[in-house]
Design a protein around this motif. Structure first.
Motif, PDB file in Angstrom:
ATOM      1  N   VAL A 211      41.319  14.050  47.185  1.00  0.00           N
ATOM      2  CA  VAL A 211      40.881  14.863  46.043  1.00  0.00           C
ATOM      3  C   VAL A 211      42.063  15.648  45.489  1.00  0.00           C
ATOM      4  CG1 VAL A 211      39.413  16.791  45.291  1.00  0.00           C
ATOM      5  CG2 VAL A 211      38.531  15.116  46.928  1.00  0.00           C
ATOM      6  N   ARG A 212      42.282  15.499  44.196  1.00  0.00           N
ATOM      7  CA  ARG A 212      43.230  16.404  43.517  1.00  0.00           C
ATOM      8  C   ARG A 212      42.395  17.445  42.787  1.00  0.00           C
ATOM      9  NH1 ARG A 212      46.121  11.697  40.330  1.00  0.00           N
ATOM     10  NH2 ARG A 212      47.112  10.582  42.041  1.00  0.00           N
ATOM     11  N   PHE A 213      42.870  18.677  42.795  1.00  0.00           N
ATOM     12  CA  PHE A 213      42.094  19.699  42.091  1.00  0.00           C
ATOM     13  C   PHE A 213      42.999  20.784  41.513  1.00  0.00           C
ATOM     14  CE2 PHE A 213      42.382  23.158  45.145  1.00  0.00           C
ATOM     15  CZ  PHE A 213      42.586  22.511  46.351  1.00  0.00           C
ATOM     16  N   ILE A 214      42.412  21.524  40.602  1.00  0.00           N
ATOM     17  CA  ILE A 214      43.146  22.638  39.983  1.00  0.00           C
ATOM     18  C   ILE A 214      42.163  23.785  39.752  1.00  0.00           C
ATOM     19  CG2 ILE A 214      42.757  21.825  37.606  1.00  0.00           C
ATOM     20  CD1 ILE A 214      45.641  22.780  36.999  1.00  0.00           C
ATOM     21  N   ILE A 215      42.629  24.981  39.930  1.00  0.00           N
ATOM     22  CA  ILE A 215      41.846  26.151  39.519  1.00  0.00           C
ATOM     23  C   ILE A 215      42.771  27.055  38.707  1.00  0.00           C
ATOM     24  CG2 ILE A 215      40.075  26.172  41.324  1.00  0.00           C
ATOM     25  CD1 ILE A 215      41.745  28.166  42.861  1.00  0.00           C
ATOM     26  N   GLY A 216      42.213  27.730  37.749  1.00  0.00           N
ATOM     27  CA  GLY A 216      43.058  28.555  36.897  1.00  0.00           C
ATOM     28  C   GLY A 216      42.326  29.759  36.341  1.00  0.00           C
TER      29      GLY A 216
ATOM     30  N   PHE B 160      45.632  40.885  28.077  1.00  0.00           N
ATOM     31  CA  PHE B 160      45.579  42.336  28.239  1.00  0.00           C
ATOM     32  C   PHE B 160      45.461  43.019  26.884  1.00  0.00           C
ATOM     33  CE2 PHE B 160      47.557  40.777  32.078  1.00  0.00           C
ATOM     34  CZ  PHE B 160      46.959  41.547  33.071  1.00  0.00           C
ATOM     35  N   LYS B 161      45.064  44.266  26.930  1.00  0.00           N
ATOM     36  CA  LYS B 161      44.823  44.971  25.668  1.00  0.00           C
ATOM     37  C   LYS B 161      46.081  45.117  24.835  1.00  0.00           C
ATOM     38  CE  LYS B 161      40.583  47.194  26.979  1.00  0.00           C
ATOM     39  NZ  LYS B 161      39.850  48.405  27.329  1.00  0.00           N
ATOM     40  N   ASN B 162      47.252  45.099  25.503  1.00  0.00           N
ATOM     41  CA  ASN B 162      48.505  45.190  24.745  1.00  0.00           C
ATOM     42  C   ASN B 162      48.941  43.825  24.216  1.00  0.00           C
ATOM     43  OD1 ASN B 162      49.280  43.909  27.046  1.00  0.00           O
ATOM     44  ND2 ASN B 162      50.650  45.518  27.786  1.00  0.00           N
ATOM     45  N   GLY B 163      48.095  42.809  24.387  1.00  0.00           N
ATOM     46  CA  GLY B 163      48.384  41.496  23.814  1.00  0.00           C
ATOM     47  C   GLY B 163      49.096  40.537  24.747  1.00  0.00           C
ATOM     48  N   ILE B 164      49.411  40.975  25.959  1.00  0.00           N
ATOM     49  CA  ILE B 164      50.088  40.074  26.894  1.00  0.00           C
ATOM     50  C   ILE B 164      49.075  39.062  27.433  1.00  0.00           C
ATOM     51  CG2 ILE B 164      51.236  39.912  29.142  1.00  0.00           C
ATOM     52  CD1 ILE B 164      52.555  42.578  28.536  1.00  0.00           C
ATOM     53  N   TYR B 165      49.422  37.785  27.255  1.00  0.00           N
ATOM     54  CA  TYR B 165      48.552  36.707  27.731  1.00  0.00           C
ATOM     55  C   TYR B 165      49.115  36.165  29.043  1.00  0.00           C
ATOM     56  CZ  TYR B 165      46.442  32.103  28.099  1.00  0.00           C
ATOM     57  OH  TYR B 165      45.794  30.988  28.568  1.00  0.00           O
ATOM     58  N   THR B 166      48.246  36.039  30.029  1.00  0.00           N
ATOM     59  CA  THR B 166      48.662  35.553  31.346  1.00  0.00           C
ATOM     60  C   THR B 166      47.813  34.353  31.728  1.00  0.00           C
ATOM     61  OG1 THR B 166      49.102  37.836  31.965  1.00  0.00           O
ATOM     62  CG2 THR B 166      49.052  36.247  33.749  1.00  0.00           C
ATOM     63  N   ASN B 167      48.480  33.322  32.209  1.00  0.00           N
ATOM     64  CA  ASN B 167      47.791  32.097  32.604  1.00  0.00           C
ATOM     65  C   ASN B 167      48.324  31.683  33.973  1.00  0.00           C
ATOM     66  OD1 ASN B 167      47.346  29.205  32.942  1.00  0.00           O
ATOM     67  ND2 ASN B 167      46.739  29.154  30.802  1.00  0.00           N
ATOM     68  N   ILE B 168      47.438  31.612  34.954  1.00  0.00           N
ATOM     69  CA  ILE B 168      47.846  31.251  36.318  1.00  0.00           C
ATOM     70  C   ILE B 168      47.031  30.045  36.748  1.00  0.00           C
ATOM     71  CG2 ILE B 168      48.041  32.046  38.710  1.00  0.00           C
ATOM     72  CD1 ILE B 168      47.939  34.935  37.591  1.00  0.00           C
ATOM     73  N   GLN B 169      47.707  29.035  37.291  1.00  0.00           N
ATOM     74  CA  GLN B 169      46.991  27.842  37.763  1.00  0.00           C
ATOM     75  C   GLN B 169      47.519  27.418  39.128  1.00  0.00           C
ATOM     76  OE1 GLN B 169      45.544  24.955  34.665  1.00  0.00           O
ATOM     77  NE2 GLN B 169      47.435  25.545  33.671  1.00  0.00           N
ATOM     78  N   TYR B 170      46.622  26.899  39.926  1.00  0.00           N
ATOM     79  CA  TYR B 170      47.002  26.316  41.220  1.00  0.00           C
ATOM     80  C   TYR B 170      46.544  24.869  41.228  1.00  0.00           C
ATOM     81  CZ  TYR B 170      46.431  24.937  46.087  1.00  0.00           C
ATOM     82  OH  TYR B 170      46.457  24.217  47.260  1.00  0.00           O
ATOM     83  N   LEU B 171      47.490  23.971  41.378  1.00  0.00           N
ATOM     84  CA  LEU B 171      47.196  22.538  41.357  1.00  0.00           C
ATOM     85  C   LEU B 171      47.491  21.953  42.728  1.00  0.00           C
ATOM     86  CD1 LEU B 171      46.724  19.830  39.690  1.00  0.00           C
ATOM     87  CD2 LEU B 171      49.206  19.811  39.381  1.00  0.00           C
ATOM     88  N   HIS B 172      46.562  21.164  43.222  1.00  0.00           N
ATOM     89  CA  HIS B 172      46.784  20.473  44.502  1.00  0.00           C
ATOM     90  C   HIS B 172      46.806  18.981  44.201  1.00  0.00           C
ATOM     91  CE1 HIS B 172      46.830  19.928  48.803  1.00  0.00           C
ATOM     92  NE2 HIS B 172      45.812  19.098  48.736  1.00  0.00           N
ATOM     93  N   GLY B 173      48.004  18.400  44.200  1.00  0.00           N
ATOM     94  CA  GLY B 173      48.140  16.973  43.937  1.00  0.00           C
ATOM     95  C   GLY B 173      48.573  16.687  42.521  1.00  0.00           C
TER      96      GLY B 173
END
Lengths: 475, 243
Positions: A354-359, A364-377
């Motif tokens: 199984v390959r999978f990803i979660i993200g 934030f209110k000051n406009g900073i966009y954050t994107n975090i992902q964990y991929l297995h495979g």
């Protein structure tokens, strides 16, 4: 053929009943240039013109086509019709939409790295254009009920992936290694001479590969699948099943030919000829996406189940023939047998993975966009033990009414073996700045810096760190 | 003591009547603004930067009730086809033609400016004010009411309060001042052309200013049609991806 003609005529008759709306042509021009940071060599030089034709017929049907006209490394490429499809809405029954033609069928909810997006072959020509696929000739049905959407398709013909181009060509090649020597033994009671076991030291003269595509019968070439999606308590969920070929070929037969052999030293020179083919997998997928307390959440997983056992067979030289030639004899059976590696099993149905990803993402209110992902495979990793972990992070922010976007932190960490992390890792750093001088123009400069150790995929291009500039002019 | 009790009771009654009145005005404003069952319109968005330089975008929007809206850019080319579907329970989908698939938007994005305009996703949302804000005070100034709203505890907005000026005759807002959590005014909206179309009060020219950046966005609505009889099927992902 007759059926195709009838179907085509039917579609034209169907479309001719609608009042045609104004034609819509659009597109973009996008140059991109990359220069190596280590030795200033040109790594990429592409100028791309995309022309899009998008014609809507009273929201009952739509024709869309994307055509690429490009130069790549100063070569003028043949214009490529990437997409050419017709959507027909409410086909025969209400809420049944069909799409016929060359199209992209994109499953999954994750951001660019989608383990369930396995329908169209990968277009890996530019390895840094994550998520790019080729378009496939398909017929697709989407049926919407109030709660559930059914999405099914059939692709009749087989299409292989487009492999990485230029300096990046070796990124995804699989290493096929051979032992240094072959032990040759004689069967007991063999005639006419008795030989002790001896070792043939192998030096590879040349290596040839050929990729074989499935025979041109629909039973052998088709891919098909179905996806069912719904929303349960504010969470978009879907499950899917897909039967299709994998994106990368695997070896199934390697023939070793002895070019020369010195009986005194046991030294030989060999050539290898390996045939590869594409394995076929059952893919069982699931994904979800939602928003919780303002945070975007998504996850996607796909089980890969080989449809049969796939073996790699080795055909070694006939040492009886070799010895006969050395002694200037007609073919004589000396009872010599090469003790080479047995057929290896690459995949079998019971060894699925199984390959999978979660993200998550958050603004934030000051406009900073954050994107975090964990991929297995990653896309070219198979079987549980070979799946690596990828941690990806991007932080960006727009300024001056979206005229400037800065992503100072963008990249990832890849870990192959946690117990030997110091020798099995890769770190990627991809900062970039985009400027929008006017509403139709985007200019981006950035760099890619990779550092790492071990056999992790991106370490193969760690000497190709670059600085790039690309632009996009939409019209 | 009896006098004190009387004063206290009177005070409580006055406060109660005033709060109720503010609440009533808020409800009447919502009833006016969201009176049509549904509506469709073409939108011209003129974005002015701080030097006064203009950028123009065009869009088409349909809306049903106060919690379903489908918005799609039609120009310029770089934006054409981008669509946003807003549904109840803060569910929003974004469709970008280049991405070739719809994408669910995290609700944290709602406080950001929408496509470079001075309006946030939150401002674009067609949700009843009374569902997002509590009416805390009401003043009368000439022909206008001045209504002060504060966000409900579960409203994750950037705004600390709203001061709305609305006509006593039609309860349609003329001006909205947006304040941050520190009580500093950050934006101002002016409904520049309020007119009656098909018996519904509506504003066909809106101007939103961002005070900190000295930028503004002017929205001009044309081909405004009310009560088109849109079904819920028009506000689905299926329709979002059909462009």
């Amino acid at each position: 053929m007759k059926k195709t003609v009838i179907l085509t005529l039917s579609i034209f008759i169907y479309l001719s009943t609608f009042e045609q709306e104004q034609d819509m042509f659009s597109g973009y021009f996008s140059p991109e240039y990359r220069i190596g940071l280590k030795n200033s060599e040109w790594l990429w030089n592409e100028n791309r013109l995309q022309l899009t034709i998008n014609k809507n017929f009273e929201n009952k049907a739509r024709i869309k086509s994307d055509i690429w006209i490009r130069t790549l490394d100063n070569k003028i490429l043949v214009p490529e019709i990437r997409e050419a499809k017709i959507d027909i809405y409410d086909f025969i029954i209400n809420k049944l939409d069909i799409t016929i033609g060359r199209q992209r069928i994109k499953w999954g909810t994750a951001d660019k790295l989608n383990p369930t997006d396995n329908i169209n072959p990968y277009d890996l020509e530019d390895i840094w254009d994550f998520g790019r696929h080729l378009y496939s000739d398909a017929i697709r049905f989407k049926y919407y009920t109030n709660k559930i959407t059914f999405d099914a398709f059939l692709i009749g013909n087989f299409q292989g992936p487009r492999l990485p181009y230029g300096k990046y060509a070796n990124l995804l090649t699989q290493d096929i290694s051979f032992p240094d020597s072959i032990k040759v033994s004689q069967k007991t009671g063999s005639y006419p001479i008795i030989l002790p076991p001896f070792y043939v030291k192998m030096n590879v003269n040349s290596t040839l590969f050929t990729i074989e595509e499935p025979s041109n019968f629909i039973k052998k070439t088709f891919s098909s699948g179905i996806r069912i999606s719904s929303q349960i308590k504010n969470v978009d969920v879907s499950v899917s099943y897909l039967y299709s070929y994998d994106h990368f070929p695997i070896p199934y037969e390697t023939t070793i030919t002895l070019d020369s052999f010195n009986i005194t030293t046991g030294k030989s020179y060999i050539s290898t000829f390996t045939k590869l083919h594409y394995p076929r997998f059952h893919h069982i997928g699931a994904d979800f996406t939602t928003s919780f307390n303002g945070i975007g959440l998504w996850g996607e997983a796909c089980a890969f189940i080989p449809d049969k056992e796939y073996k790699h067979k080795h055909i070694t030289p006939d040492f009886n023939q070799v010895l006969s030639s050395l002694f200037n004899l007609p073919y004589t059976d000396f009872g010599l047998v090469a003790d080479f590696q047995p057929d290896s099993v690459i995949f079998k149905p019971t060894d699925w993975w199984v390959r999978f990803i979660i993200g998550v993402d958050y603004t934030f209110k000051n406009g900073i966009y954050t994107n975090i992902q964990y991929l297995h495979g990653f896309i070219n990793e198979y079987k549980w033990n070979n799946l690596n972990d990828y941690y990806l992070l991007r932080i960006d922010r727009k300024f001056f009414n979206d005229k400037l976007k800065i992503a100072p932190i963008s990249g990832g960490l890849m870990i192959g073996d946690y117990s030997k992390i110091q020798n099995n890792y890769a770190v990627m750093y991809f900062p970039e700045i985009s400027y929008y001088p006017n509403i139709n123009t985007e200019i981006t400069i950035g760099c890619k810096i990779i550092e790492g150790k071990g056999k992790i995929i991106f370490n193969k291009v760690k000497d190709l760190d670059d600085i790039y500039i690309k632009a996009k002019f939409s019209f | 003591m009896r006098t004190l009790n009387l004063v206290l009771v009177s005070f409580v009654l006055i406060i109660g009547i005033k709060a109720q009145t503010a609440d009533e005005v808020l409800k009447k404003m919502d009833a006016t603004v969201y009176a049509p069952k549904d509506q469709q319109m073409k939108i011209k968005m003129i974005i002015y930067d701080k030097t006064g330089k203009e950028t123009v975008r065009e869009a088409f929007s349909i809306q049903k009730g106060f919690d379903k809206r489908l918005f799609r850019f039609t120009a310029p080319p770089s934006q054409a086809g981008i669509g946003v579907l807003s549904l109840p329970n803060e569910v929003m989908y974004l469709y970008m033609p280049a991405y070739e698939k719809e994408r669910r938007i995290a609700s944290s994005a709602k406080n950001q400016n929408f496509a470079g305009t001075d309006l946030s996703y939150d401002d674009m949302e067609s949700k009843l004010y009374q569902n997002k804000y509590d009416a805390v005070s009401l003043k009368s100034e000439g022909n206008d009411f001045i209504l002060e709203l504060k966000p409900k505890p579960d409203n994750k907005t950037n705004y600390g309060k709203l001061i709305i000026t609305l006509g006593k005759d039609n309860f349609y807002p003329k001006n909205v001042k947006y304040y941050d959590k520190n009580n500093v005014q950050i934006k101002e909206l002016n409904n520049l052309k309020i007119e009656k179309i098909n018996n519904y009060w509506t504003s066909t020219i809106i101007e939103m200013k961002t005070l900190k950046t000295n930028t503004k966005t002017r929205l001009e609505f044309t081909e405004v049609k009310f009560d088109n009889g849109f079904s819920d099927d028009e506000f689905t992902v299926r329709k979002l991806i059909q462009k």
